[in-house]
Design an enzyme around this catalytic site. Sequence first.
Site, mmCIF file in Angstrom:
data_model
loop_
_atom_site.group_PDB
_atom_site.id
_atom_site.type_symbol
_atom_site.label_atom_id
_atom_site.label_comp_id
_atom_site.label_asym_id
_atom_site.label_seq_id
_atom_site.Cartn_x
_atom_site.Cartn_y
_atom_site.Cartn_z
ATOM 1 N N GLY A 158 0.853 -1.200 0.000
ATOM 2 C CA GLY A 158 0.000 0.000 0.000
ATOM 3 C C GLY A 158 0.879 1.237 0.000
ATOM 4 N N ARG A 159 0.343 2.325 0.534
ATOM 5 C CA ARG A 159 1.082 3.588 0.522
ATOM 6 C C ARG A 159 2.430 3.451 1.223
ATOM 7 N NH1 ARG A 159 -4.516 5.612 1.334
ATOM 8 N NH2 ARG A 159 -4.304 4.463 3.258
ATOM 9 N N ILE A 160 2.435 2.841 2.408
ATOM 10 C CA ILE A 160 3.686 2.783 3.181
ATOM 11 C C ILE A 160 4.666 1.794 2.545
ATOM 12 C CG2 ILE A 160 4.716 2.382 5.463
ATOM 13 C CD1 ILE A 160 1.933 3.128 6.680
ATOM 14 N N THR A 237 6.621 -2.724 11.107
ATOM 15 C CA THR A 237 6.100 -1.440 11.612
ATOM 16 C C THR A 237 4.594 -1.375 11.384
ATOM 17 O OG1 THR A 237 6.588 -0.444 9.461
ATOM 18 C CG2 THR A 237 8.213 -0.086 11.208
ATOM 19 N N ARG A 239 1.400 -4.021 12.300
ATOM 20 C CA ARG A 239 0.699 -4.354 13.529
ATOM 21 C C ARG A 239 1.320 -5.629 14.090
ATOM 22 N NH1 ARG A 239 -0.768 0.076 13.633
ATOM 23 N NH2 ARG A 239 -2.861 0.966 13.750
ATOM 24 N N GLU A 268 0.778 -5.038 23.017
ATOM 25 C CA GLU A 268 1.429 -3.814 23.513
ATOM 26 C C GLU A 268 0.747 -3.329 24.791
ATOM 27 O OE1 GLU A 268 1.388 -1.032 20.231
ATOM 28 O OE2 GLU A 268 2.362 -2.471 18.924
ATOM 29 N N HIS A 286 6.417 1.388 19.235
ATOM 30 C CA HIS A 286 5.352 1.850 18.318
ATOM 31 C C HIS A 286 5.484 3.347 18.002
ATOM 32 C CE1 HIS A 286 1.069 0.736 16.789
ATOM 33 N NE2 HIS A 286 1.624 1.634 16.010
ATOM 34 N N GLY A 288 6.074 4.496 14.778
ATOM 35 C CA GLY A 288 5.978 4.647 13.320
ATOM 36 C C GLY A 288 5.723 6.074 12.854
HETATM 37 C C1 GLV Z 1 -0.250 3.718 13.716
HETATM 38 O O1 GLV Z 1 0.092 2.624 14.071
HETATM 39 C C2 GLV Z 1 -1.324 3.982 12.806
HETATM 40 O O2 GLV Z 1 -2.031 3.044 12.391
HETATM 41 O O3 GLV Z 1 -1.514 5.169 12.485
#
Ligand code: GLV
Length: 324
Positions: A158-160, A237, A239, A268, A286, A288
């Site tokens: 996806g985007r990331i 990064t 889930r 978490e 966490h 990110g």
């Molecule tokens: C962070 O983990 C998000 O989903 O924005």
Amino acid sequence: MPRIVVCRMIPDAGLKLLRAAFGEEHVHVAPQDGPIERDRLLDAVRGADALLPILTDRVDGEAMDAAGVGLRVIANYAVGYNNIDVAAATERGIPVTNTPGVLTDTTADTAWAILMMTARRFGEAERYVRAGNWGGWGPMQLLGVDVHGKTLGIFGMGRIGQAMAWRAQGFRMRVIYYDPARPEVDRDLAATAVDKPTLLAESDFISIHCPLMPETTHAFGPAEFAAMKPSACLINTARGPVVDEAALADALKSGTIHAAGLDVFEDEPAIHPKLLDCENAVLIPHLGSATEETRGKMARIAAENIVAVLTGKRPPNCVNPEVL
Ligand code: GLV
Ligand code: GLV
């Protein structure tokens, strides 16, 4: 006037917008800066027209019903929305919104940073220096592996995932990806779609960028680690539950895979105790999207979605548009 419930203190950029639109007294921000307990959450949401939860707040049908029939929008302060029961919201005709786009590059930067740390053992190296162990330069000291020129496998394009692929170009890496929902991406990325077995077998680094869904839960477990190169590093990064954390700890201990860089965890803030004593695991809490700029933008977007719904407009980032 509507009642807006913000479940955790967020950057001012979002609160200002909400206060300007609805008046200071109608914006209720959870007083403590810590996770809100379930009972207090159910209590705090009562009578809310709009909810702004963070990713540790579980907003299910029970929470929606606790808010009551006046609830008109749930604006999650995250791009991932696995903490929201979207089906339950849709059933009740409530739009759910997220914060896509603004955190793409920041999260890819995080993934890249822990990829580098993992390859070059910089977490371990930092601990070594601070413990006072450094006796001077050594030819064999803390040798890592190169990143440039290697193969990066992206799980979820996806985007990331795509932002990660752009970064890899600068390191002259070969990029392959697995994403059944996205067979094709921008050609300029020079990334090749492969099946999951190929991704596992050929990647030197695998970076996870898929959403958490039933199909991606424990997508990385004992069988996947066994199918990876013993020299491979796993970066997550996305889930935590995408990775079977206990199995990962075993794989790191036994040398089934080389190293891991983790920003997210299954439960978490708990982290599997075995992982905590793996020198070859880079562990960060966490972070990110954790930059001043990006968290401000996320706050603004979440607020804009609330303002849109409560003023009768279409929210820009609705994940269940069928309710609009
Ligand atoms: C962070 O983990 C998000 O989903 O924005
Ligand atoms: C290392 O510091 C080198 O100069 O090779």
